[in-house]
Enzyme design. Structure first.
Site, short mmCIF file in Angstrom:
data_model
loop_
_atom_site.label_atom_id
_atom_site.label_comp_id
_atom_site.label_asym_id
_atom_site.label_seq_id
_atom_site.Cartn_x
_atom_site.Cartn_y
_atom_site.Cartn_z
N ASP A 54 0.82 -1.28 0.03
CA ASP A 54 -0.13 -0.07 0.04
C ASP A 54 0.73 1.20 -0.02
OD1 ASP A 54 -2.74 0.10 0.04
OD2 ASP A 54 -2.74 -1.04 2.06
N GLU A 79 -4.77 7.60 1.46
CA GLU A 79 -5.14 6.83 2.69
C GLU A 79 -4.02 6.35 3.59
OE1 GLU A 79 -8.00 3.02 3.77
OE2 GLU A 79 -6.93 3.08 1.83
N ASP A 153 -6.11 5.69 -3.47
CA ASP A 153 -6.34 4.77 -2.69
C ASP A 153 -5.26 3.77 -3.37
OD1 ASP A 153 -6.84 2.54 -1.30
OD2 ASP A 153 -9.10 2.74 -1.16
N ILE A 155 -4.03 0.68 -2.67
CA ILE A 155 -4.59 -0.69 -2.87
C ILE A 155 -5.79 -0.75 -2.26
CG2 ILE A 155 -4.41 -3.15 -2.70
CD1 ILE A 155 -1.33 -3.00 -2.90
N ASP A 156 -7.22 -0.59 -2.97
CA ASP A 156 -8.43 -0.67 -2.37
C ASP A 156 -8.76 -2.26 -2.18
OD1 ASP A 156 -11.01 0.51 -1.29
OD2 ASP A 156 -11.64 -0.30 -3.29
N THR A 158 -8.03 -3.98 0.68
CA THR A 158 -6.83 -4.77 1.15
C THR A 158 -6.85 -6.11 2.03
OG1 THR A 158 -6.20 -2.43 1.79
CG2 THR A 158 -4.82 -4.09 2.73
N ASP A 319 -11.80 6.65 -2.14
CA ASP A 319 -12.55 5.27 -2.60
C ASP A 319 -13.36 5.65 -3.90
OD1 ASP A 319 -11.81 3.16 -0.73
OD2 ASP A 319 -13.48 4.38 0.78
#
Length: 402
Positions: A54, A79, A153, A155-156, A158, A319
């Site tokens: 991330d 994020e 974001d 890595i959405d 996770t 997001d």
């Protein structure tokens, strides 16, 4: 400007390479998980993790954009915190170093001296990536850089990334869970108005070669600025499950009852029972559950469903911004669900589109940037108006029966 969008596409592919590389070695991946601090925790989950992947992805995006467009890094918000604490209790600020060797040294501190893992990660971080899209390459749009803000974001979804399920079956093209639900989201907005202007959704894990076990991904983008609306061509295998609804609405004949059950929607597994009950009346069996806010939005972009609806306040600006920009380019958008339900259509008020430049008053931590009223993502304004009308009627009917 299209030059910024081209660079965002390139860095999103670089980010996807990092995400894929971090999944190749299970031993390495176990090292990459560190529980988030309380203030950063998404209250939707009992335990929320951040991964080194991330943070690496976020930093790669920031630094690459800054190198090409000086001054832009200060406008990139994400994020993840880039601060790690290793086993010795040392706090390390993760940044991309000028050389691969320096990045190896820094990563070794985060990974408690694991040199092999650090070298593997540094190699992919410093690897150059070429990415071209003929549709975008033929365009030249100038947007002043000083009005741009960027939500990332890295890595959405996770949890799905950490879990790493590769054998989940899709339901009419929609994956309920698994690596296919993982996305990298980059959304560009106007810092004065909060309107989304450009979006990139990179899906790193689309199909896996069963011989090499290597993954291939797919990238989607859109740009909406003044008179220009342009978006990436849909992949040939992106089947349109929402076409029945669209053709019905275009014909513009028949009563609302006839439109009922023609809509399709994607929802979170944690969606409220009242919303689920109303949706089953509106959509029949065409309600799908899926993981990841970014992926659910992508299902609307792909035309797999008409609507993504979420009634909770646990999605955030990072997001939604990317998909919102792409949907705007397609003639759709993303609106505040709560405000839509309270809105009087007769008053002629415009739909309450989500905006990205203002934090929520009185909120702290990540909640400052939450989509407080929930959201609805849609491809067509006409479709949304009809859907809302049916949803409101059926929510009232559900309330009457409970």
């Amino acid at each position: 400007m299209s030059a910024i969008l081209r660079e965002l596409l390139r860095v999103s592919e670089k980010a996807a390479n990092i995400a894929r590389a971090c999944r190749q070695q299970e031993a390495l991946f176990q090292l990459l998980i560190e529980e988030k601090k309380e203030g950063d925790k998404n209250k939707k989950f009992a335990v929320d993790f951040k991964t080194l992947a991330d943070v690496l992805v976020q930093e790669v995006i920031k630094q690459n954009m800054e190198n090409k467009f000086p001054g832009l890094e200060k406008k990139i918000f994400g994020e993840e915190s880039n601060e790690f604490t290793n086993a010795l209790g040392e706090k390390i600020i993760l940044r991309l170093c000028p050389t691969e060797e320096e990045t190896v040294e820094l990563l070794s501190k985060v990974l408690n001296g694991n040199k092999l893992a650090s070298e593997a990660l540094a190699k992919v971080v410093h690897q150059d990536v070429a990415f071209t899209d003929p549709t975008l390459d033929s365009m030249e749009i100038n947007i002043p850089q000083d009005i741009l803000g960027i939500w990332v974001d890295p890595i959405d979804s996770t949890y799905q990334y950490i879990k790493g399920s590769a054998d989940i079956e899709s339901n009419q093209g929609i994956f309920p869970s698994g690596l296919q639900c993982v996305t990298i989201l980059i959304g560009v907005y106007d810092i004065q108005t909060g309107v989304p202007l450009m979006g990139v959704i990179n899906q790193p894990f689309v199909s896996q070669d069963l011989n090499t076990l290597r993954w291939k991904g797919q990238c989607y983008w859109g740009l909406s600025y003044m008179e220009t609306q342009i978006y990436s061509p849909q992949p040939p295998n992106s089947k349109k499950y929402s076409s029945d609804t669209q053709s019905q609405l275009t014909a513009n004949t028949g009563s609302e009852a006839e439109f009922s059950r023609l809509f399709s929607a994607v929802i979170s597994t944690s969606e409220k029972e009242t919303i689920k009950a109303a949706l089953s009346r509106v959509c029949g069996e065409r309600v799908f559950s899926a993981a990841g806010a970014g992926y659910k939005s992508l299902c609307v972009v792909q035309g797999l469903v008409d609507i993504y609806i979420f009634s909770e306040d646990t999605t955030f600006k990072w997001d939604s911004c990317a998909a919102h920009a792409i949907l705007r380019a397609m003639g759709g958008g993303m609106v505040d669900l709560k405000e839509c339900l309270e809105r009087n259509p007769e008053a002629g008020l415009d739909l309450p589109q989500l905006v990205y430049h203002m934090e929520n008053e009185g909120a702290t931590g990540v909640d400052r940037w939450a989509n407080k009223g929930g959201l609805i993502a849609y491809r067509s304004r006409k479709q949304l108006e009809m859907f809302l009308s049916l949803l409101i009627q059926n929510l009232a009917a559900v309330d009457t029966h409970t």
